[in-house]
Design a protein around this motif. Structure first.
Motif, PDB file in Angstrom:
ATOM      1  N   ALA A  93       0.827  -1.212   0.000  1.00  0.00           N
ATOM      2  CA  ALA A  93       0.000   0.000   0.000  1.00  0.00           C
ATOM      3  C   ALA A  93       0.855   1.252   0.000  1.00  0.00           C
ATOM      4  O   ALA A  93       0.451   2.287  -0.512  1.00  0.00           O
ATOM      5  CB  ALA A  93      -0.927   0.007   1.212  1.00  0.00           C
ATOM      6  N   CYS A 153       1.270   2.913  -3.226  1.00  0.00           N
ATOM      7  CA  CYS A 153       0.148   3.764  -3.621  1.00  0.00           C
ATOM      8  C   CYS A 153       0.330   4.303  -5.034  1.00  0.00           C
ATOM      9  O   CYS A 153       0.827   3.606  -5.899  1.00  0.00           O
ATOM     10  CB  CYS A 153      -0.048   4.888  -2.601  1.00  0.00           C
ATOM     11  SG  CYS A 153      -0.572   4.316  -0.994  1.00  0.00           S
ATOM     12  N   CYS A 175       0.097  10.066   0.086  1.00  0.00           N
ATOM     13  CA  CYS A 175      -0.717   9.666  -1.060  1.00  0.00           C
ATOM     14  C   CYS A 175      -2.075  10.372  -1.002  1.00  0.00           C
ATOM     15  O   CYS A 175      -2.795  10.273  -0.007  1.00  0.00           O
ATOM     16  CB  CYS A 175      -0.887   8.156  -1.026  1.00  0.00           C
ATOM     17  SG  CYS A 175      -2.139   7.539  -2.126  1.00  0.00           S
ATOM     18  N   CYS A 183      -5.028   8.158  -0.282  1.00  0.00           N
ATOM     19  CA  CYS A 183      -5.107   7.704   1.105  1.00  0.00           C
ATOM     20  C   CYS A 183      -5.599   8.816   2.035  1.00  0.00           C
ATOM     21  O   CYS A 183      -6.268   8.550   3.030  1.00  0.00           O
ATOM     22  CB  CYS A 183      -3.743   7.208   1.571  1.00  0.00           C
ATOM     23  SG  CYS A 183      -3.365   5.548   1.006  1.00  0.00           S
ATOM     24  N   CYS A 190      -4.636   1.201   0.060  1.00  0.00           N
ATOM     25  CA  CYS A 190      -4.632   2.578  -0.434  1.00  0.00           C
ATOM     26  C   CYS A 190      -6.070   3.084  -0.572  1.00  0.00           C
ATOM     27  O   CYS A 190      -6.912   2.411  -1.156  1.00  0.00           O
ATOM     28  CB  CYS A 190      -3.928   2.605  -1.789  1.00  0.00           C
ATOM     29  SG  CYS A 190      -3.784   4.240  -2.501  1.00  0.00           S
ATOM     30  N   GLY A 191      -6.350   4.271   0.003  1.00  0.00           N
ATOM     31  CA  GLY A 191      -7.669   4.887  -0.140  1.00  0.00           C
ATOM     32  C   GLY A 191      -8.731   4.314   0.768  1.00  0.00           C
ATOM     33  O   GLY A 191      -9.912   4.613   0.603  1.00  0.00           O
TER      34      GLY A 191
HETATM   35 ZN   LIG Z   1      -2.501   5.498  -1.151  1.00  0.00          ZN
END
Ligand SMILES: [Zn+2]
Length: 322
Positions: A10, A13, A21, A24, A241-242
């Motif tokens: 992650a 990213c 990120c 994120c 991620c996110g």
């Molecule tokens: Zn990310």
């Protein structure tokens, strides 16, 4: 972001270098901005700190010990550092979730009650005073009800069907990781000498209970989000991620993998603490230290043969967590 617990990969990213990120940050940034603009503390909720593992090969007992103390100090210190740049500071609400799945993990409700009470005492003694505790026992609509009723109520109001859960485990990499980790924990925690079932029977049983724990954990998470709509949702588990949950480490070192304070003991080596299974600490000959008449943590001596080391080179100063 420095103490973020990302899923493997992650961190790559979509961002170059060490820059945070965007994807994120996105799910959390507006929540934080609103609190900062309003001049109020940023509030985080963190489900976890349920109770000690029932496996005596992993932990020292029923009550939180030095392992929890270190995590609490780390989180309290994190809030103090946020206060340096945002004077109203930050608060972390630990959403202790042992009550919601105690029967699935073989921990009596009396042990959950004792753990929560001691955790509450430890929180109030922290220098920053930034942490507080929330548990199913605090639900106004459930006050005074038997614990079984509270769990049934949670299933009724926030639970998902078995089919929905199975679909989640199949479709979502994060839920699958959690399912595998839980299955391992639940299997290990019953792998005690007095058990007579076969390994495969214990494994089947662990898989069944893992679904139950995930179901209750998700229900508890939904309840927590509904209860604290203005909070940033933290998680002790690694996040992709996110993710709408922000994975957070419980120590500055952050090298403990899936070990949590409640599945482990604290071991001090050259002034630096790390988490370990109790059986591993004992196997390396670490010395048990008592505090307030209770077992607290281990102190390990160096594993390098002392005679050879003192002859060859001086002791290097221990790397300290920053
Ligand atoms: Zn990310």
């Amino acid at each position: 972001m420095r103490h973020r617990r990302g899923a493997p990969g992650a961190w790559r990213c979509d961002t170059p270098g060490d820059a945070p990120c965007e994807r994120c940050l996105l799910p959390h940034l507006e929540t934080v901005r609103q609190r900062v603009r309003a001049g109020e503390p940023v509030v985080f909720v963190l489900p976890g700190f349920p109770c000690k593992s029932p496996n005596p090969a992993k932990v020292l007992g029923v009550l939180p010990d030095r392992a929890e103390q270190l995590a609490l100090e780390f989180l309290d210190g994190l809030c103090a550092r946020i206060r340096e740049i945002h004077p109203p500071g930050a608060r972390i609400v630990l959403c202790s979730d042992g009550r919601v799945f105690s029967e699935l993990i073989d921990v009596p409700d009396a042990h959950i009650t004792a753990y929560q009470a001691e955790l509450g005492r430890m929180l109030t003694a922290l220098p920053g005073g930034a942490l507080s505790l929330f548990s199913a026992d605090d639900l106004a609509e459930m006050r005074g009800e038997p614990h079984e009723r509270v769990r049934a109520w949670l299933d009724d109001h926030y639970g998902e069907s078995a089919e929905e859960l199975r679909a989640q485990v199949r479709a979502d990499a994060e839920v699958l990781r959690l399912y595998r980790a839980l299955t391992r924990f639940l299997f290990e925690d019953r792998l005690t000498p007095e058990r007579t079932e076969s390994r495969s029977a214990l494994q089947r049983e662990a898989r069944r209970r893992a679904y139950g724990v995930i179901g209750r954990s998700r229900a508890w998470g939904t309840l927590v989000s509904a209860h604290f709509p203005e909070a940033v949702r933290l998680s002790i588990h690694p996040q992709d991620c996110g993710s709408p949950k922000f994975g957070i480490r419980l120590s500055a070192r952050g090298e403990d993998g899936w070990l949590t304070p409640w599945h482990a003991v604290a071991v001090e080596r050259d002034g630096v603490f790390a988490l370990s299974r109790r059986s591993e600490a004992e196997a390396e000959g670490a010395r048990l230290v008592h505090r307030d008449g209770r077992p607290s943590h281990f102190v390990a001596t160096r594993t390098v043969p002392p005679a050879r080391e003192s002859a060859d080179r001086p002791l290097a100063p221990a790397a300290r967590p920053t």
